[in-house]
Write an enzyme that holds these catalytic residues in place. Sequence first.
Site, mmCIF file in Angstrom:
data_model
loop_
_atom_site.group_PDB
_atom_site.id
_atom_site.type_symbol
_atom_site.label_atom_id
_atom_site.label_comp_id
_atom_site.label_asym_id
_atom_site.label_seq_id
_atom_site.Cartn_x
_atom_site.Cartn_y
_atom_site.Cartn_z
ATOM 1 N N TYR A 31 0.855 -1.189 0.000
ATOM 2 C CA TYR A 31 0.000 0.000 0.000
ATOM 3 C C TYR A 31 0.890 1.237 0.000
ATOM 4 O O TYR A 31 1.899 1.282 0.705
ATOM 5 C CB TYR A 31 -0.916 0.003 1.217
ATOM 6 C CG TYR A 31 -2.039 -1.020 1.136
ATOM 7 C CD1 TYR A 31 -3.301 -0.658 0.681
ATOM 8 C CD2 TYR A 31 -1.835 -2.344 1.502
ATOM 9 C CE1 TYR A 31 -4.337 -1.583 0.608
ATOM 10 C CE2 TYR A 31 -2.863 -3.276 1.427
ATOM 11 C CZ TYR A 31 -4.122 -2.890 0.980
ATOM 12 O OH TYR A 31 -5.136 -3.800 0.900
ATOM 13 N N GLU A 32 0.504 2.243 -0.771
ATOM 14 C CA GLU A 32 1.392 3.381 -1.005
ATOM 15 C C GLU A 32 1.716 4.194 0.247
ATOM 16 O O GLU A 32 2.674 4.945 0.262
ATOM 17 C CB GLU A 32 0.815 4.295 -2.087
ATOM 18 C CG GLU A 32 -0.470 4.981 -1.675
ATOM 19 C CD GLU A 32 -1.198 5.629 -2.843
ATOM 20 O OE1 GLU A 32 -0.844 5.358 -4.007
ATOM 21 O OE2 GLU A 32 -2.138 6.395 -2.586
ATOM 22 N N ALA A 33 0.919 4.050 1.305
ATOM 23 C CA ALA A 33 1.209 4.773 2.541
ATOM 24 C C ALA A 33 2.487 4.268 3.204
ATOM 25 O O ALA A 33 2.969 4.871 4.160
ATOM 26 C CB ALA A 33 0.037 4.645 3.507
#
Lengths: 267, 259
Positions: free
Chosen positions: B54-56
């Site tokens: 996930y890009e976070a």
Amino acid sequence: MAEVVSLAEAVRSAVHDGDTLALEGFTHLIPVAAGQEIIRQRRRDLTLVRMTPDIVYDQLIGAGCARKLIFSWGGNPGVGSLHRFRDAVQNGWPAPLEVEEHSHAGMANRYVAGASGLPFAVLRGYAGTDLPGVTSTIKQITCPFTGEELAAVPALNPDVAIIHAQRADRAGNVQIWGLVGVQKEAVLASAHSIVTVEEVVDELTPVPGAIVLPSWAVTYVAEVPGGAHPSYAQGYSDRDNTYYQAWDAISRERDTFESWVSREVLV
Amino acid sequence: MTETDLTYTTDEMMSVAAARALYDGASCFVGIGLPSTAANLARRTHAANLTLIYEAGALGAKPDRLPLSIGDGILGETADAVVSVPEVFNYWLQPGRIDVGFLGAAQLDRFANINTTVIGEYASPKVRLPGAGGAPEIAASCREVFVVVRQSRRTFVEQVDFVTSVGYGRDGTDRARLGLPGAGPTLVVTDLGIMRPDRETNELVLTGVHPGVDVERVREATGWDLRVAPDLATTPAPTATELTTLRELQAATGTDTGE
């Protein structure tokens, strides 16, 4: 060395009309209370920088604080659109909003360049998209070693970075853990910084995966428990998902938004 | 024990079909909403060793419910590694380490270009959409891209109003010309069927329909003259295991995830 002050005092001293501000926090640790303090102090003509301008910037835009937005994704995460942002872009209400639009990779690299004291960053990005055609801060550059065509984006160097963290000690050293996003880069890229924290403690005990921003890299620390609400602070609070859904209704119409600002912020 | 209700919605069929496309052992860069639902379903059914990114900053997240946002606490807490956002994009995505990019779209065109920026003119948009997020570089750098999106004429258009993330470009030839590292969109899963790019022209072709959906209905929901593969397949209906797992995931989530 960072000064430990009240949030009102930090915003009064550090944030001026016309400034470029970066409020960062990637879903986690969003400095929402600080954003509302800026609305309360009626700052105007701000250039707002943020990868994901969610509720915190919807509030600032709707309240008329912003002149320009530099961003890569503007939505209400998990819910839908940002109505105040859309109203500003589509209808110029309450004021026209200039946008400078990037991808996440581009924005992250712009902060890295800013934190590194470099004029620009290089990345393999944007190729084939329509973004370079509408965003003048995306250029092509040829690698001097391989000849590969790459994207170049200028450094971000905001006047003030504002972030929320779990805690600081009394000397103003700041400790952040969990999803740390791009906060360290934003603080180091900016001339000044405000860090709101859940608590100020006597001693920072080690936490796995934590980063520390030394006191001498931070301008102001303000103790604001719950200052990230409705986002969360790992170890202190959970994300208030209901609030994100409620925001959709509050922000949808101008009058419901304005009565919310008068009732909840300008008090 | 109660029997699983085997009647299913078109959305459930779409999530199941998208999940089946993910293979065990793959690494997958996941967007929130439909892609995240499908990826988490795959990890709980046939692809236990799927690495969700996930890009976070969560690498190898193992949520036991659907995350409500891209930076949901459960992603960081269950991840193999938590890294900064610049690191996700620079060290993990950009060098081509990730097998599958799983994206949604507001508009998708004949050559699988994705628009999530504006409907209408950029300078005076009819609808201002959220924008690019991580998608342009996910679409460029993952080894391949799967798109999952509900099918309608509003979404499936001849030409997207804005290329936020490149599929095969305006005429289907851009990807090779630009030398993009990844293969691009190899699969589009909708609530009606499945499309894949033609090997020669890169135009999206209908290669499968879900049970009970006829070709005419898919063509009516497509804004270009959709070609149909000669060996058109019918997607197998969701199994009891798939439906139970999907419904358990959604029940554990509690709140509607929206998109």
